[in-house]
Design a protein around this motif. Structure first.
Motif, PDB file in Angstrom:
ATOM      1  N   VAL A  57      -1.617 -76.644  52.318  1.00 15.51           N
ATOM      2  CA  VAL A  57      -0.475 -76.402  53.197  1.00 15.51           C
ATOM      3  C   VAL A  57       0.657 -75.837  52.373  1.00 15.51           C
ATOM      4  O   VAL A  57       0.811 -76.171  51.191  1.00 15.51           O
ATOM      5  CB  VAL A  57      -0.023 -77.706  53.909  1.00 15.51           C
ATOM      6  CG1 VAL A  57      -1.089 -78.178  54.872  1.00 15.51           C
ATOM      7  CG2 VAL A  57       0.302 -78.799  52.912  1.00 15.51           C
ATOM      8  N   TYR A  58       1.440 -74.975  52.992  1.00 18.39           N
ATOM      9  CA  TYR A  58       2.563 -74.329  52.322  1.00 18.39           C
ATOM     10  C   TYR A  58       3.797 -74.390  53.204  1.00 18.39           C
ATOM     11  O   TYR A  58       3.705 -74.319  54.429  1.00 18.39           O
ATOM     12  CB  TYR A  58       2.248 -72.850  52.048  1.00 18.39           C
ATOM     13  CG  TYR A  58       1.148 -72.618  51.047  1.00 18.39           C
ATOM     14  CD1 TYR A  58      -0.172 -72.469  51.448  1.00 18.39           C
ATOM     15  CD2 TYR A  58       1.438 -72.534  49.681  1.00 18.39           C
ATOM     16  CE1 TYR A  58      -1.180 -72.251  50.526  1.00 18.39           C
ATOM     17  CE2 TYR A  58       0.443 -72.317  48.755  1.00 18.39           C
ATOM     18  CZ  TYR A  58      -0.870 -72.177  49.179  1.00 18.39           C
ATOM     19  OH  TYR A  58      -1.858 -71.961  48.259  1.00 18.39           O
ATOM     20  N   ALA A  59       4.942 -74.461  52.547  1.00 24.64           N
ATOM     21  CA  ALA A  59       6.188 -74.276  53.275  1.00 24.64           C
ATOM     22  C   ALA A  59       6.236 -72.838  53.780  1.00 24.64           C
ATOM     23  O   ALA A  59       5.742 -71.918  53.107  1.00 24.64           O
ATOM     24  CB  ALA A  59       7.378 -74.556  52.368  1.00 24.64           C
ATOM     25  N   VAL A  60       6.826 -72.639  54.933  1.00 23.38           N
ATOM     26  CA  VAL A  60       6.898 -71.303  55.510  1.00 23.38           C
ATOM     27  C   VAL A  60       7.583 -70.333  54.549  1.00 23.38           C
ATOM     28  O   VAL A  60       7.176 -69.174  54.423  1.00 23.38           O
ATOM     29  CB  VAL A  60       7.649 -71.356  56.859  1.00 23.38           C
ATOM     30  CG1 VAL A  60       7.915 -69.960  57.381  1.00 23.38           C
ATOM     31  CG2 VAL A  60       6.853 -72.162  57.869  1.00 23.38           C
ATOM     32  N   SER A  61       8.586 -70.824  53.849  1.00 23.48           N
ATOM     33  CA  SER A  61       9.386 -69.969  52.970  1.00 23.48           C
ATOM     34  C   SER A  61       8.619 -69.439  51.764  1.00 23.48           C
ATOM     35  O   SER A  61       9.062 -68.475  51.130  1.00 23.48           O
ATOM     36  CB  SER A  61      10.631 -70.724  52.496  1.00 23.48           C
ATOM     37  OG  SER A  61      10.254 -71.881  51.769  1.00 23.48           O
ATOM     38  N   VAL A  62       7.491 -70.070  51.420  1.00 25.93           N
ATOM     39  CA  VAL A  62       6.748 -69.637  50.230  1.00 25.93           C
ATOM     40  C   VAL A  62       5.386 -69.057  50.568  1.00 25.93           C
ATOM     41  O   VAL A  62       4.698 -68.538  49.674  1.00 25.93           O
ATOM     42  CB  VAL A  62       6.576 -70.788  49.224  1.00 25.93           C
ATOM     43  CG1 VAL A  62       7.910 -71.425  48.915  1.00 25.93           C
ATOM     44  CG2 VAL A  62       5.571 -71.825  49.720  1.00 25.93           C
ATOM     45  N   LYS A  63       4.997 -69.134  51.811  1.00 23.72           N
ATOM     46  CA  LYS A  63       3.672 -68.662  52.201  1.00 23.72           C
ATOM     47  C   LYS A  63       3.524 -67.177  51.873  1.00 23.72           C
ATOM     48  O   LYS A  63       4.407 -66.365  52.171  1.00 23.72           O
ATOM     49  CB  LYS A  63       3.455 -68.911  53.693  1.00 23.72           C
ATOM     50  CG  LYS A  63       2.019 -68.938  54.129  1.00 23.72           C
ATOM     51  CD  LYS A  63       1.867 -69.415  55.549  1.00 23.72           C
ATOM     52  CE  LYS A  63       2.155 -70.875  55.714  1.00 23.72           C
ATOM     53  NZ  LYS A  63       1.861 -71.379  57.068  1.00 23.72           N
ATOM     54  N   GLY A  64       2.418 -66.852  51.228  1.00 22.43           N
ATOM     55  CA  GLY A  64       2.175 -65.466  50.830  1.00 22.43           C
ATOM     56  C   GLY A  64       2.698 -65.126  49.453  1.00 22.43           C
ATOM     57  O   GLY A  64       2.335 -64.092  48.883  1.00 22.43           O
ATOM     58  N   ARG A  65       3.531 -65.981  48.907  1.00 23.49           N
ATOM     59  CA  ARG A  65       4.083 -65.745  47.567  1.00 23.49           C
ATOM     60  C   ARG A  65       3.578 -66.776  46.557  1.00 23.49           C
ATOM     61  O   ARG A  65       3.414 -66.452  45.377  1.00 23.49           O
ATOM     62  CB  ARG A  65       5.611 -65.783  47.607  1.00 23.49           C
ATOM     63  CG  ARG A  65       6.242 -64.763  48.516  1.00 23.49           C
ATOM     64  CD  ARG A  65       7.770 -64.755  48.374  1.00 23.49           C
ATOM     65  NE  ARG A  65       8.380 -66.009  48.779  1.00 23.49           N
ATOM     66  CZ  ARG A  65       9.141 -66.770  47.983  1.00 23.49           C
ATOM     67  NH1 ARG A  65       9.369 -66.381  46.740  1.00 23.49           N
ATOM     68  NH2 ARG A  65       9.680 -67.898  48.444  1.00 23.49           N
ATOM     69  N   PHE A  66       3.376 -67.990  47.002  1.00 24.08           N
ATOM     70  CA  PHE A  66       2.933 -69.075  46.120  1.00 24.08           C
ATOM     71  C   PHE A  66       1.480 -69.431  46.416  1.00 24.08           C
ATOM     72  O   PHE A  66       1.042 -69.363  47.567  1.00 24.08           O
ATOM     73  CB  PHE A  66       3.786 -70.321  46.333  1.00 24.08           C
ATOM     74  CG  PHE A  66       5.220 -70.217  45.877  1.00 24.08           C
ATOM     75  CD1 PHE A  66       5.789 -69.007  45.513  1.00 24.08           C
ATOM     76  CD2 PHE A  66       6.009 -71.368  45.816  1.00 24.08           C
ATOM     77  CE1 PHE A  66       7.100 -68.929  45.103  1.00 24.08           C
ATOM     78  CE2 PHE A  66       7.323 -71.301  45.407  1.00 24.08           C
ATOM     79  CZ  PHE A  66       7.871 -70.066  45.060  1.00 24.08           C
ATOM     80  N   THR A  67       0.773 -69.843  45.370  1.00 22.36           N
ATOM     81  CA  THR A  67      -0.612 -70.277  45.535  1.00 22.36           C
ATOM     82  C   THR A  67      -0.823 -71.574  44.761  1.00 22.36           C
ATOM     83  O   THR A  67      -0.538 -71.639  43.565  1.00 22.36           O
ATOM     84  CB  THR A  67      -1.594 -69.219  45.025  1.00 22.36           C
ATOM     85  OG1 THR A  67      -1.376 -67.984  45.709  1.00 22.36           O
ATOM     86  CG2 THR A  67      -3.028 -69.672  45.259  1.00 22.36           C
ATOM     87  N   ILE A  68      -1.315 -72.581  45.448  1.00 24.57           N
ATOM     88  CA  ILE A  68      -1.626 -73.852  44.805  1.00 24.57           C
ATOM     89  C   ILE A  68      -3.110 -73.901  44.488  1.00 24.57           C
ATOM     90  O   ILE A  68      -3.934 -73.406  45.257  1.00 24.57           O
ATOM     91  CB  ILE A  68      -1.212 -75.045  45.704  1.00 24.57           C
ATOM     92  CG1 ILE A  68      -1.316 -76.364  44.935  1.00 24.57           C
ATOM     93  CG2 ILE A  68      -2.023 -75.090  46.986  1.00 24.57           C
ATOM     94  CD1 ILE A  68      -0.701 -77.547  45.656  1.00 24.57           C
ATOM     95  N   SER A  69      -3.417 -74.454  43.326  1.00 21.86           N
ATOM     96  CA  SER A  69      -4.816 -74.623  42.953  1.00 21.86           C
ATOM     97  C   SER A  69      -4.987 -75.986  42.275  1.00 21.86           C
ATOM     98  O   SER A  69      -4.078 -76.466  41.597  1.00 21.86           O
ATOM     99  CB  SER A  69      -5.281 -73.504  42.021  1.00 21.86           C
ATOM    100  OG  SER A  69      -4.482 -73.457  40.858  1.00 21.86           O
ATOM    101  N   ARG A  70      -6.136 -76.562  42.477  1.00 19.80           N
ATOM    102  CA  ARG A  70      -6.377 -77.921  42.004  1.00 19.80           C
ATOM    103  C   ARG A  70      -7.722 -77.980  41.309  1.00 19.80           C
ATOM    104  O   ARG A  70      -8.694 -77.383  41.762  1.00 19.80           O
ATOM    105  CB  ARG A  70      -6.339 -78.869  43.204  1.00 19.80           C
ATOM    106  CG  ARG A  70      -6.590 -80.321  42.925  1.00 19.80           C
ATOM    107  CD  ARG A  70      -6.424 -81.101  44.227  1.00 19.80           C
ATOM    108  NE  ARG A  70      -7.004 -82.410  44.139  1.00 19.80           N
ATOM    109  CZ  ARG A  70      -7.058 -83.276  45.155  1.00 19.80           C
ATOM    110  NH1 ARG A  70      -6.536 -82.946  46.331  1.00 19.80           N
ATOM    111  NH2 ARG A  70      -7.618 -84.455  45.004  1.00 19.80           N
TER     112      ARG A  70
END
Length: 120
Positions: A57-70
């Motif tokens: 899940v991403y905040a709307v403000s960062v969607k498309g710019r940030f990528t989380i990986s685990r």
């Protein structure tokens, strides 16, 4: 004792990139979710991105710019931040929702925070 240690913050210009990393260590039985929150001066802490094991899940403000990986084998989570904006400035905190033994309830743990500053 569980510790979350973050790294990778810093100062970057608008449009630049940074990568944050967080490693969870200590007595860990299982991790349900890991994620990143941020807190800007004078504002409440807000969710940036999270990996719940089955979804992200991403905040709307960062969607498309940030990528989380685990990486579940290493108990780590990273946040790749691209196209950074001044409004992304804040202290970024790593968060993990985990159990220390099979008989404990899940609870949240926090890192100490790492500063991200985006200059205009």
């Amino acid at each position: 004792q569980v510790q979350l240690v973050e790294s990778g913050g810093g100062l970057v210009q608008t449009g630049g990139s940074l990568r944050l990393s967080c490693a969870a260590s200590g007595s860990i039985y299982s991790i349900n979710a890991m994620g990143w929150y941020r807190q800007a001066p004078g504002k409440q802490r807000e969710l940036v991105a999270a990996d719940t094991g089955g979804s992200t899940v991403y905040a709307v403000s960062v969607k498309g710019r940030f990528t989380i990986s685990r990486d579940n084998t290493k108990n780590t989570v990273s946040l790749q931040m691209n196209s950074l904006k001044p409004e992304d400035t804040g202290v970024y905190y790593c968060n993990a929702d985990l159990k220390v033994t099979a008989w404990h309830f899940r609870r949240e743990y926090w890192g100490q925070g790492t500063q991200v500053t985006v200059s205009s």
